[in-house]
Motif scaffolding. Structure first.
Motif, PDB file in Angstrom:
ATOM      1  N   LYS A  29       1.301 -13.763 -26.311  1.00  0.00           N
ATOM      2  CA  LYS A  29       0.432 -14.901 -26.580  1.00  0.00           C
ATOM      3  C   LYS A  29       0.966 -16.138 -25.844  1.00  0.00           C
ATOM      4  N   PRO A  30       0.082 -17.030 -25.437  1.00  0.00           N
ATOM      5  CA  PRO A  30       0.499 -18.236 -24.695  1.00  0.00           C
ATOM      6  C   PRO A  30       1.031 -19.324 -25.627  1.00  0.00           C
ATOM      7  N   THR A  31       1.999 -18.993 -26.468  1.00  0.00           N
ATOM      8  CA  THR A  31       2.502 -19.900 -27.489  1.00  0.00           C
ATOM      9  C   THR A  31       3.024 -21.207 -26.903  1.00  0.00           C
ATOM     10  N   VAL A  32       3.867 -21.131 -25.882  1.00  0.00           N
ATOM     11  CA  VAL A  32       4.455 -22.335 -25.299  1.00  0.00           C
ATOM     12  C   VAL A  32       3.363 -23.224 -24.715  1.00  0.00           C
ATOM     13  N   VAL A  33       2.422 -22.624 -24.006  1.00  0.00           N
ATOM     14  CA  VAL A  33       1.324 -23.396 -23.402  1.00  0.00           C
ATOM     15  C   VAL A  33       0.521 -24.080 -24.500  1.00  0.00           C
ATOM     16  N   LEU A  34       0.228 -23.363 -25.572  1.00  0.00           N
ATOM     17  CA  LEU A  34      -0.555 -23.944 -26.668  1.00  0.00           C
ATOM     18  C   LEU A  34       0.195 -25.077 -27.368  1.00  0.00           C
ATOM     19  N   ILE A  35       1.486 -24.894 -27.598  1.00  0.00           N
ATOM     20  CA  ILE A  35       2.283 -25.959 -28.221  1.00  0.00           C
ATOM     21  C   ILE A  35       2.304 -27.199 -27.340  1.00  0.00           C
ATOM     22  N   ALA A  94      -2.215 -22.485 -16.002  1.00  0.00           N
ATOM     23  CA  ALA A  94      -2.866 -21.977 -14.784  1.00  0.00           C
ATOM     24  C   ALA A  94      -1.982 -20.936 -14.113  1.00  0.00           C
ATOM     25  N   GLN A  95      -0.689 -21.216 -14.025  1.00  0.00           N
ATOM     26  CA  GLN A  95       0.234 -20.259 -13.405  1.00  0.00           C
ATOM     27  C   GLN A  95       0.266 -18.960 -14.203  1.00  0.00           C
ATOM     28  N   ARG A  96       0.315 -19.078 -15.497  1.00  0.00           N
ATOM     29  CA  ARG A  96       0.377 -17.896 -16.358  1.00  0.00           C
ATOM     30  C   ARG A  96      -0.858 -17.014 -16.173  1.00  0.00           C
ATOM     31  N   LEU A  97      -2.032 -17.633 -16.166  1.00  0.00           N
ATOM     32  CA  LEU A  97      -3.278 -16.872 -16.007  1.00  0.00           C
ATOM     33  C   LEU A  97      -3.329 -16.130 -14.677  1.00  0.00           C
ATOM     34  N   VAL A  98      -2.940 -16.806 -13.611  1.00  0.00           N
ATOM     35  CA  VAL A  98      -3.044 -16.184 -12.290  1.00  0.00           C
ATOM     36  C   VAL A  98      -1.946 -15.132 -12.100  1.00  0.00           C
ATOM     37  N   VAL A  99      -0.761 -15.329 -12.682  1.00  0.00           N
ATOM     38  CA  VAL A  99       0.273 -14.281 -12.639  1.00  0.00           C
ATOM     39  C   VAL A  99      -0.266 -13.032 -13.331  1.00  0.00           C
ATOM     40  N   GLN A 100      -0.924 -13.207 -14.479  1.00  0.00           N
ATOM     41  CA  GLN A 100      -1.490 -12.061 -15.191  1.00  0.00           C
ATOM     42  C   GLN A 100      -2.541 -11.348 -14.339  1.00  0.00           C
ATOM     43  N   GLN A 101      -3.406 -12.124 -13.677  1.00  0.00           N
ATOM     44  CA  GLN A 101      -4.422 -11.520 -12.813  1.00  0.00           C
ATOM     45  C   GLN A 101      -3.771 -10.766 -11.662  1.00  0.00           C
ATOM     46  N   ARG A 102      -2.770 -11.363 -11.070  1.00  0.00           N
ATOM     47  CA  ARG A 102      -2.062 -10.712  -9.956  1.00  0.00           C
ATOM     48  C   ARG A 102      -1.368  -9.435 -10.444  1.00  0.00           C
ATOM     49  N   ALA A 103      -0.758  -9.517 -11.612  1.00  0.00           N
ATOM     50  CA  ALA A 103      -0.089  -8.347 -12.186  1.00  0.00           C
ATOM     51  C   ALA A 103      -1.106  -7.248 -12.497  1.00  0.00           C
ATOM     52  N   ASN A 104      -2.263  -7.637 -13.028  1.00  0.00           N
ATOM     53  CA  ASN A 104      -3.311  -6.647 -13.324  1.00  0.00           C
ATOM     54  C   ASN A 104      -3.784  -5.951 -12.051  1.00  0.00           C
ATOM     55  N   ARG A 105      -3.941  -6.716 -10.973  1.00  0.00           N
ATOM     56  CA  ARG A 105      -4.343  -6.101  -9.697  1.00  0.00           C
ATOM     57  C   ARG A 105      -3.267  -5.136  -9.211  1.00  0.00           C
ATOM     58  N   GLN A 106      -2.012  -5.517  -9.360  1.00  0.00           N
ATOM     59  CA  GLN A 106      -0.922  -4.644  -8.931  1.00  0.00           C
ATOM     60  C   GLN A 106      -0.894  -3.387  -9.788  1.00  0.00           C
ATOM     61  N   TYR A 131      -0.063 -32.279 -18.943  1.00  0.00           N
ATOM     62  CA  TYR A 131       0.069 -31.882 -17.543  1.00  0.00           C
ATOM     63  C   TYR A 131       0.884 -30.585 -17.435  1.00  0.00           C
ATOM     64  N   LEU A 132       2.015 -30.535 -18.145  1.00  0.00           N
ATOM     65  CA  LEU A 132       2.851 -29.329 -18.126  1.00  0.00           C
ATOM     66  C   LEU A 132       2.098 -28.134 -18.704  1.00  0.00           C
ATOM     67  N   ALA A 133       1.334 -28.349 -19.778  1.00  0.00           N
ATOM     68  CA  ALA A 133       0.565 -27.260 -20.378  1.00  0.00           C
ATOM     69  C   ALA A 133      -0.484 -26.732 -19.399  1.00  0.00           C
ATOM     70  N   VAL A 134      -1.167 -27.639 -18.713  1.00  0.00           N
ATOM     71  CA  VAL A 134      -2.220 -27.234 -17.776  1.00  0.00           C
ATOM     72  C   VAL A 134      -1.627 -26.460 -16.601  1.00  0.00           C
ATOM     73  N   THR A 135      -0.549 -26.973 -16.008  1.00  0.00           N
ATOM     74  CA  THR A 135       0.020 -26.311 -14.824  1.00  0.00           C
ATOM     75  C   THR A 135       0.668 -24.979 -15.189  1.00  0.00           C
ATOM     76  N   LEU A 136       1.348 -24.944 -16.325  1.00  0.00           N
ATOM     77  CA  LEU A 136       1.966 -23.696 -16.770  1.00  0.00           C
ATOM     78  C   LEU A 136       0.896 -22.679 -17.173  1.00  0.00           C
TER      79      LEU A 136
END
Length: 157
Positions: free
Chosen positions: A32-38, A141-153, A134-139
């Motif tokens: 779960k994106p706990t850190v991002v949500l906090i 976005a990175q988290r979502l795209v890492v997951q997408q990249r990992a799913n493609r792999q 700002y940190l929540a948004v950037t982290l």
């Protein structure tokens, strides 16, 4: 939450994030994106407190929106500096020195925009009040795209 508190918390979170970026970690889809949500909740609370103290100019709000867009863009770009590999039937990730450089550049841009925001608003401190968001948004976005990249792999494996 006052401006100094937001800055201290933001810097502590940034140091923790940078340290975590270069650690070898499992890519877990069920996490779960706990850190991002906090961070997002704390960021919204800080912004709400800021807006209670006064109304920034429309220009300052537009610059803040631009800053959050920069956060998303840097989050997406950083993903392509993260190494992904499979070991023992598990997918792993680790940021590189370029990941860290991009994090520092993103924060520097945010801080630079803070000065521009303050110069264009009668109420000072909007940039500082928005650092956690700002940190929540950037982290995030990175988290979502890492997951997408990992799913493609995963699909190509």
């Amino acid at each position: 939450m006052n401006s100094a508190t937001s800055i201290v918390i933001g810097l502590a979170v940034l140091a923790w994030v940078l340290w975590r970026q270069v650690q070898q970690r499992l890519v877990r889809e069920d996490r779960k994106p706990t850190v991002v949500l906090i961070l997002a909740v704390l960021g919204v609370v800080a912004l709400a407190a800021f807006f209670k103290s006064g109304s920034p100019s429309a220009t300052a709000i537009a610059l803040l929106a631009g800053s959050l867009l920069v956060a998303v863009l840097f989050g997406v770009v950083r993903v392509y500096t993260v190494r992904l590999w499979r070991a023992d039937s598990q997918l792993w990730r680790q940021g590189t020195w370029l990941t860290v450089v991009l994090w520092i550049a993103a924060i520097a841009i945010h801080l630079g925009l803070d000065f521009v925001i303050d110069a264009n608003s009668p109420v000072k401190g909007l940039g500082n009040a928005s650092i956690l968001l700002y940190l929540a948004v950037t982290l995030g976005a990175q988290r979502l795209v890492v997951q997408q990249r990992a799913n493609r792999q995963e699909q190509t494996a």
